[in-house]
Motif scaffolding. Structure first.
Motif, PDB file in Angstrom:
ATOM      1  N   ASN A   1       0.843  -1.200   0.000  1.00  0.00           N
ATOM      2  CA  ASN A   1       0.000   0.000   0.000  1.00  0.00           C
ATOM      3  C   ASN A   1       0.879   1.252   0.000  1.00  0.00           C
ATOM      4  O   ASN A   1       2.107   1.154  -0.052  1.00  0.00           O
ATOM      5  CB  ASN A   1      -0.991  -0.017   1.167  1.00  0.00           C
ATOM      6  CG  ASN A   1      -0.313   0.074   2.520  1.00  0.00           C
ATOM      7  OD1 ASN A   1       0.852   0.441   2.639  1.00  0.00           O
ATOM      8  ND2 ASN A   1      -1.046  -0.272   3.565  1.00  0.00           N
ATOM      9  N   PHE A   2       0.269   2.415   0.097  1.00  0.00           N
ATOM     10  CA  PHE A   2       1.019   3.677  -0.032  1.00  0.00           C
ATOM     11  C   PHE A   2       2.043   3.917   1.076  1.00  0.00           C
ATOM     12  O   PHE A   2       2.971   4.698   0.893  1.00  0.00           O
ATOM     13  CB  PHE A   2       0.048   4.869  -0.144  1.00  0.00           C
ATOM     14  CG  PHE A   2      -0.674   5.185   1.121  1.00  0.00           C
ATOM     15  CD1 PHE A   2      -0.220   6.183   1.960  1.00  0.00           C
ATOM     16  CD2 PHE A   2      -1.826   4.488   1.476  1.00  0.00           C
ATOM     17  CE1 PHE A   2      -0.886   6.480   3.133  1.00  0.00           C
ATOM     18  CE2 PHE A   2      -2.493   4.776   2.647  1.00  0.00           C
ATOM     19  CZ  PHE A   2      -2.029   5.777   3.487  1.00  0.00           C
ATOM     20  N   ILE A   3       1.926   3.231   2.216  1.00  0.00           N
ATOM     21  CA  ILE A   3       2.941   3.400   3.270  1.00  0.00           C
ATOM     22  C   ILE A   3       3.904   2.206   3.346  1.00  0.00           C
ATOM     23  O   ILE A   3       4.728   2.131   4.247  1.00  0.00           O
ATOM     24  CB  ILE A   3       2.304   3.685   4.650  1.00  0.00           C
ATOM     25  CG1 ILE A   3       1.361   2.573   5.066  1.00  0.00           C
ATOM     26  CG2 ILE A   3       1.636   5.018   4.682  1.00  0.00           C
ATOM     27  CD1 ILE A   3       0.842   2.707   6.495  1.00  0.00           C
ATOM     28  N   GLY A   4       3.806   1.280   2.394  1.00  0.00           N
ATOM     29  CA  GLY A   4       4.767   0.189   2.310  1.00  0.00           C
ATOM     30  C   GLY A   4       4.362  -1.122   2.950  1.00  0.00           C
ATOM     31  O   GLY A   4       5.157  -2.055   2.984  1.00  0.00           O
ATOM     32  N   ILE A   5       3.143  -1.211   3.470  1.00  0.00           N
ATOM     33  CA  ILE A   5       2.690  -2.469   4.070  1.00  0.00           C
ATOM     34  C   ILE A   5       2.289  -3.422   2.938  1.00  0.00           C
ATOM     35  O   ILE A   5       1.495  -3.058   2.072  1.00  0.00           O
ATOM     36  CB  ILE A   5       1.515  -2.230   5.038  1.00  0.00           C
ATOM     37  CG1 ILE A   5       1.985  -1.344   6.191  1.00  0.00           C
ATOM     38  CG2 ILE A   5       0.959  -3.555   5.547  1.00  0.00           C
ATOM     39  CD1 ILE A   5       0.877  -0.889   7.115  1.00  0.00           C
ATOM     40  N   PRO A   6       2.849  -4.645   2.946  1.00  0.00           N
ATOM     41  CA  PRO A   6       2.554  -5.586   1.857  1.00  0.00           C
ATOM     42  C   PRO A   6       1.063  -5.922   1.743  1.00  0.00           C
ATOM     43  O   PRO A   6       0.383  -6.113   2.745  1.00  0.00           O
ATOM     44  CB  PRO A   6       3.343  -6.839   2.250  1.00  0.00           C
ATOM     45  CG  PRO A   6       4.407  -6.357   3.162  1.00  0.00           C
ATOM     46  CD  PRO A   6       3.810  -5.196   3.904  1.00  0.00           C
ATOM     47  N   LYS A   7       0.593  -5.979   0.500  1.00  0.00           N
ATOM     48  CA  LYS A   7      -0.774  -6.396   0.213  1.00  0.00           C
ATOM     49  C   LYS A   7      -0.845  -7.894  -0.065  1.00  0.00           C
ATOM     50  O   LYS A   7      -1.924  -8.469  -0.072  1.00  0.00           O
ATOM     51  CB  LYS A   7      -1.320  -5.648  -1.011  1.00  0.00           C
ATOM     52  CG  LYS A   7      -1.554  -4.177  -0.816  1.00  0.00           C
ATOM     53  CD  LYS A   7      -2.109  -3.612  -2.117  1.00  0.00           C
ATOM     54  CE  LYS A   7      -2.451  -2.157  -2.030  1.00  0.00           C
ATOM     55  NZ  LYS A   7      -2.989  -1.647  -3.311  1.00  0.00           N
ATOM     56  N   GLU A   8       0.309  -8.500  -0.335  1.00  0.00           N
ATOM     57  CA  GLU A   8       0.370  -9.928  -0.622  1.00  0.00           C
ATOM     58  C   GLU A   8       0.994 -10.649   0.578  1.00  0.00           C
ATOM     59  O   GLU A   8       1.762 -10.058   1.341  1.00  0.00           O
ATOM     60  CB  GLU A   8       1.192 -10.166  -1.887  1.00  0.00           C
ATOM     61  CG  GLU A   8       0.537  -9.557  -3.119  1.00  0.00           C
ATOM     62  CD  GLU A   8       1.368  -9.658  -4.379  1.00  0.00           C
ATOM     63  OE1 GLU A   8       0.838 -10.180  -5.367  1.00  0.00           O
ATOM     64  OE2 GLU A   8       2.534  -9.200  -4.374  1.00  0.00           O
ATOM     65  N   PRO A   9       0.656 -11.945   0.768  1.00  0.00           N
ATOM     66  CA  PRO A   9       1.186 -12.695   1.915  1.00  0.00           C
ATOM     67  C   PRO A   9       2.712 -12.757   1.921  1.00  0.00           C
ATOM     68  O   PRO A   9       3.335 -12.984   0.875  1.00  0.00           O
ATOM     69  CB  PRO A   9       0.583 -14.089   1.721  1.00  0.00           C
ATOM     70  CG  PRO A   9      -0.631 -13.878   0.885  1.00  0.00           C
ATOM     71  CD  PRO A   9      -0.293 -12.736  -0.020  1.00  0.00           C
ATOM     72  N   VAL A  10       3.286 -12.559   3.107  1.00  0.00           N
ATOM     73  CA  VAL A  10       4.740 -12.545   3.292  1.00  0.00           C
ATOM     74  C   VAL A  10       5.088 -13.397   4.505  1.00  0.00           C
ATOM     75  O   VAL A  10       4.344 -13.451   5.481  1.00  0.00           O
ATOM     76  CB  VAL A  10       5.245 -11.097   3.537  1.00  0.00           C
ATOM     77  CG1 VAL A  10       6.736 -11.086   3.832  1.00  0.00           C
ATOM     78  CG2 VAL A  10       4.932 -10.213   2.359  1.00  0.00           C
TER      79      VAL A  10
ATOM     80  N   LYS B   1       5.786  -6.336  14.954  1.00  0.00           N
ATOM     81  CA  LYS B   1       4.547  -5.736  15.475  1.00  0.00           C
ATOM     82  C   LYS B   1       4.333  -4.349  14.866  1.00  0.00           C
ATOM     83  O   LYS B   1       3.264  -4.027  14.403  1.00  0.00           O
ATOM     84  CB  LYS B   1       4.611  -5.625  17.002  1.00  0.00           C
ATOM     85  CG  LYS B   1       4.807  -6.946  17.702  1.00  0.00           C
ATOM     86  CD  LYS B   1       3.535  -7.735  17.739  1.00  0.00           C
ATOM     87  CE  LYS B   1       3.745  -8.974  18.588  1.00  0.00           C
ATOM     88  NZ  LYS B   1       3.306 -10.173  17.977  1.00  0.00           N
ATOM     89  N   PHE B   2       5.385  -3.536  14.916  1.00  0.00           N
ATOM     90  CA  PHE B   2       5.330  -2.179  14.368  1.00  0.00           C
ATOM     91  C   PHE B   2       6.594  -1.925  13.562  1.00  0.00           C
ATOM     92  O   PHE B   2       7.673  -2.300  13.963  1.00  0.00           O
ATOM     93  CB  PHE B   2       5.225  -1.136  15.494  1.00  0.00           C
ATOM     94  CG  PHE B   2       4.006  -1.302  16.346  1.00  0.00           C
ATOM     95  CD1 PHE B   2       2.771  -0.863  15.899  1.00  0.00           C
ATOM     96  CD2 PHE B   2       4.084  -1.916  17.583  1.00  0.00           C
ATOM     97  CE1 PHE B   2       1.633  -1.034  16.669  1.00  0.00           C
ATOM     98  CE2 PHE B   2       2.957  -2.079  18.365  1.00  0.00           C
ATOM     99  CZ  PHE B   2       1.726  -1.638  17.908  1.00  0.00           C
ATOM    100  N   GLY B   3       6.454  -1.298  12.435  1.00  0.00           N
ATOM    101  CA  GLY B   3       7.619  -0.954  11.618  1.00  0.00           C
ATOM    102  C   GLY B   3       8.076  -2.101  10.745  1.00  0.00           C
ATOM    103  O   GLY B   3       7.499  -3.185  10.741  1.00  0.00           O
TER     104      GLY B   3
END
Length: 157
Positions: free
Chosen positions: A115-124, A133-135
């Motif tokens: 997404n726009f802040i870098g969190i994966p949209k696909e399973p990792v 947890k964060f970051g």
């Protein structure tokens, strides 16, 4: 006749090798060279669908962690019926310390969608079952020791 005489001289030199010299030469061949590579198995579980591909990426430093600069990157195309199964992907690495990342490229566009802040949209999934947890994920927490016959289990999230 001259060729024959040279061959005889060569044979005599070989026969003069002492048992100690022979043993040292064999030891140098067997133990002097470091292991070139180890057969490693990456076992990926919790696969939700069988579309796209799994991408295994191997890193050997904090500086390159999760960048395009990988030690190894291997793409495994999924087949019908792979969903819910454990997928085994063989790789070869030099023995040492590494951190692995596996992502399920569901749409097969050859990149990890985020997404726009870098969190994966696909399973990792990460080695050492590291789940931040964060970051962003930490290289140190994902780093593992790899040797001959190692099995690295990755759970996709």
């Amino acid at each position: 006749m001259a060729i024959f005489n040279q061959s005889v001289k060569y044979d005599r030199r070989i026969k003069m090798m002492t048992p100690r010299t022979t043993a040292l030469a064999i030891a140098a061949l067997l133990f002097g060279a470091p292991a070139l590579s180890a057969d490693v198995t990456v076992s990926v579980s919790k696969l939700a669908s069988d579309t796209g591909a799994l991408v295994v990426q191997v890193y050997d430093s904090k500086d390159t962690w999760l960048s395009d600069d990988t030690v190894l990157s291997k793409r495994h195309i999924l087949s019908e019926g792979d969903a819910g199964q454990t997928i085994v992907i063989p790789i070869e690495l030099k023995p040492g310390r590494y951190a692995l990342s596996v992502y399920h490229d569901e749409n097969n566009n050859e990149k990890l969608d985020a997404n726009f802040i870098g969190i994966p949209k696909e399973p990792v999934g990460l080695s050492n079952d590291h789940r931040p947890k964060f970051g962003p994920p930490s290289y140190d927490k994902a780093e593992i020791e790899i040797g001959e016959g190692s099995v690295v289990e990755i759970l996709l999230d």
